[in-house]
Design a protein around this motif. Structure first.
Motif, mmCIF file in Angstrom:
data_model
loop_
_atom_site.group_PDB
_atom_site.id
_atom_site.type_symbol
_atom_site.label_atom_id
_atom_site.label_comp_id
_atom_site.label_asym_id
_atom_site.label_seq_id
_atom_site.Cartn_x
_atom_site.Cartn_y
_atom_site.Cartn_z
ATOM 1 N N THR A 31 1.409 -23.736 -84.162
ATOM 2 C CA THR A 31 -0.047 -24.898 -84.453
ATOM 3 C C THR A 31 -0.506 -25.702 -83.589
ATOM 4 O OG1 THR A 31 1.755 -24.843 -86.527
ATOM 5 C CG2 THR A 31 0.627 -26.788 -86.183
ATOM 6 N N VAL A 32 -1.138 -26.008 -84.070
ATOM 7 C CA VAL A 32 -2.446 -26.795 -82.774
ATOM 8 C C VAL A 32 -2.610 -28.163 -83.320
ATOM 9 C CG1 VAL A 32 -4.424 -27.545 -81.368
ATOM 10 C CG2 VAL A 32 -3.061 -24.895 -81.973
ATOM 11 N N LEU A 33 -1.566 -29.759 -83.005
ATOM 12 C CA LEU A 33 -2.180 -30.616 -83.869
ATOM 13 C C LEU A 33 -3.236 -31.643 -82.608
ATOM 14 C CD1 LEU A 33 -1.021 -32.411 -85.995
ATOM 15 C CD2 LEU A 33 0.865 -32.907 -84.613
ATOM 16 N N ARG A 34 -4.121 -32.196 -83.247
ATOM 17 C CA ARG A 34 -4.910 -32.852 -82.894
ATOM 18 C C ARG A 34 -4.501 -34.612 -82.212
ATOM 19 N NH1 ARG A 34 -11.107 -34.404 -82.995
ATOM 20 N NH2 ARG A 34 -11.620 -36.028 -81.490
ATOM 21 N N GLY A 35 -4.263 -35.195 -81.397
ATOM 22 C CA GLY A 35 -4.097 -36.634 -81.606
ATOM 23 C C GLY A 35 -3.373 -36.950 -80.330
ATOM 24 N N ARG A 36 -3.544 -38.015 -79.897
ATOM 25 C CA ARG A 36 -2.616 -38.454 -78.682
ATOM 26 C C ARG A 36 -0.793 -38.365 -79.284
ATOM 27 N NH1 ARG A 36 -4.848 -40.065 -74.635
ATOM 28 N NH2 ARG A 36 -7.972 -41.358 -74.983
ATOM 29 N N ALA A 37 0.156 -38.184 -78.602
ATOM 30 C CA ALA A 37 1.713 -38.054 -78.526
ATOM 31 C C ALA A 37 1.917 -39.518 -79.720
ATOM 32 C CB ALA A 37 2.508 -37.781 -77.506
ATOM 33 N N LEU A 60 5.702 -41.049 -69.074
ATOM 34 C CA LEU A 60 5.606 -39.835 -69.679
ATOM 35 C C LEU A 60 6.679 -39.997 -70.781
ATOM 36 C CD1 LEU A 60 5.162 -36.864 -70.383
ATOM 37 C CD2 LEU A 60 6.279 -36.064 -68.878
ATOM 38 N N ALA A 61 8.083 -41.080 -70.038
ATOM 39 C CA ALA A 61 9.087 -41.422 -71.705
ATOM 40 C C ALA A 61 8.689 -41.808 -72.613
ATOM 41 C CB ALA A 61 10.217 -41.585 -70.272
ATOM 42 N N GLY A 62 7.793 -42.322 -72.336
ATOM 43 C CA GLY A 62 6.995 -43.380 -73.548
ATOM 44 C C GLY A 62 6.529 -42.672 -74.364
ATOM 45 N N LEU A 63 5.880 -41.694 -74.611
ATOM 46 C CA LEU A 63 4.690 -40.459 -74.182
ATOM 47 C C LEU A 63 5.785 -39.379 -75.518
ATOM 48 C CD1 LEU A 63 1.718 -39.688 -72.351
ATOM 49 C CD2 LEU A 63 2.695 -41.708 -74.443
ATOM 50 N N THR A 64 7.214 -39.214 -74.924
ATOM 51 C CA THR A 64 7.854 -37.699 -75.293
ATOM 52 C C THR A 64 9.169 -37.762 -76.154
ATOM 53 O OG1 THR A 64 8.743 -37.800 -73.265
ATOM 54 C CG2 THR A 64 6.648 -36.136 -73.350
ATOM 55 N N ILE A 65 9.869 -39.178 -74.852
ATOM 56 C CA ILE A 65 10.827 -38.862 -76.120
ATOM 57 C C ILE A 65 10.858 -39.706 -77.751
ATOM 58 C CG2 ILE A 65 12.880 -40.348 -75.798
ATOM 59 C CD1 ILE A 65 12.772 -40.752 -73.122
ATOM 60 N N PRO A 66 10.441 -40.539 -78.035
ATOM 61 C CA PRO A 66 9.653 -41.082 -79.557
ATOM 62 C C PRO A 66 10.224 -39.555 -80.698
ATOM 63 C CG PRO A 66 8.762 -43.018 -77.755
ATOM 64 C CD PRO A 66 9.033 -41.180 -77.308
ATOM 65 N N LEU A 67 9.444 -38.591 -79.676
ATOM 66 C CA LEU A 67 9.042 -37.287 -81.039
ATOM 67 C C LEU A 67 10.024 -36.861 -80.623
ATOM 68 C CD1 LEU A 67 5.643 -36.060 -78.826
ATOM 69 C CD2 LEU A 67 6.032 -36.730 -81.030
ATOM 70 N N LEU A 68 11.181 -36.856 -80.126
ATOM 71 C CA LEU A 68 12.749 -36.803 -80.691
ATOM 72 C C LEU A 68 13.439 -37.229 -82.071
ATOM 73 C CD1 LEU A 68 13.725 -35.906 -76.887
ATOM 74 C CD2 LEU A 68 13.171 -33.663 -78.708
ATOM 75 N N LYS A 69 12.740 -38.286 -81.505
ATOM 76 C CA LYS A 69 13.277 -39.450 -83.011
ATOM 77 C C LYS A 69 15.074 -39.520 -83.385
ATOM 78 C CE LYS A 69 10.262 -37.718 -86.416
ATOM 79 N NZ LYS A 69 9.076 -36.641 -85.991
ATOM 80 N N GLY A 70 15.371 -39.750 -81.415
ATOM 81 C CA GLY A 70 16.765 -39.935 -81.232
ATOM 82 C C GLY A 70 18.069 -39.216 -81.120
ATOM 83 N N LYS A 71 17.360 -38.296 -81.207
ATOM 84 C CA LYS A 71 18.133 -36.606 -80.495
ATOM 85 C C LYS A 71 17.384 -35.627 -79.998
ATOM 86 C CE LYS A 71 22.164 -34.111 -81.704
ATOM 87 N NZ LYS A 71 23.180 -33.175 -82.764
#
Length: 210
Positions: free
Chosen positions: A118-124, A147-158
């Motif tokens: 799935t391609v999603l347009r937007g910033r992380a 990068l940590a601030g852009l990626t880690i929140p997408l994991l929602k804690g795990k």
């Protein structure tokens, strides 16, 4: 057609197996419309396999079965599309803010028949609520502290972040340690992928979360 060296061909066959034809078609997209639309420069075409596609695809070995993977700043689909081709069991969400890149990614996904993308347009940081991910990947997006601030929140804690990095990986980790801990990262390590297949292995920073 973008030629491969014997070593690159052997590596590609081992990584992509029966889906090698899809990888070859993807490389052709990169070398033609990808270059024409400015997703990569003409100097990169001769080394698409070695420096880009194989370099990214070996990261698939670090990802568990049936994982949901979010690829931040997908650009030309590196590593997202490489992972989707190599591992049809994975569910990929490609996150890309620029419209022209999103259009190109969708064209390639449709042409290759990749039903796990799935391609999603937007910033992380804008799409956190829309993404469900066990693993977040990134390549050539920004320094690890950002990068940590852009990626880690997408994991929602795990989950885990797999960031493809170069020789500066240790230095970047040192600068990012406080930010990673603040965001919930509990362990950061440097891994290598493709040592047995590639002349230049891939360096990956793994951040475990939760």
């Amino acid at each position: 057609m973008v030629e491969t060296t014997p070593a690159e061909r052997t590596a590609a066959e081992k990584i992509f197996g029966s889906r090698l034809d899809l990888a070859e078609r993807y490389v052709e997209h990169l070398a033609t419309s990808g270059m024409e639309r400015g997703l990569l420069g003409p100097r990169e075409v001769p080394r698409l396999w070695s420096r880009h596609v194989l370099n990214c695809a070996v990261v698939a070995d670090l990802i568990g079965e049936n994982a949901r993977v979010a690829d931040v700043g997908s650009g030309a689909g590196l590593p997202g599309l490489c992972l989707a081709i190599a591992r049809p069991d994975l569910q990929l969400t490609l996150i890309e803010p620029l419209e022209r890149r999103v259009i190109w990614l969708n064209e390639v996904v449709e042409d290759l028949g990749l039903n796990n993308v799935t391609v999603l347009r937007g910033r992380a940081e804008q799409v956190v609520k829309e993404v469900e991910a066990d693993v977040v990947t990134a390549r050539a997006v920004s320094a690890l502290a950002t990068l940590a601030g852009l990626t880690i929140p997408l994991l929602k804690g795990k989950g885990e972040v797999l960031a493809i990095k170069g020789r500066s990986a240790e230095e970047e980790i040192a600068k990012a340690t406080k930010a990673i801990r603040k965001l919930g990262g509990r362990e950061t390590t440097i891994l290598t992928a493709g040592e047995d297949l590639l002349e230049d292995h891939t360096t990956v920073v793994r951040i475990l979360v939760g």
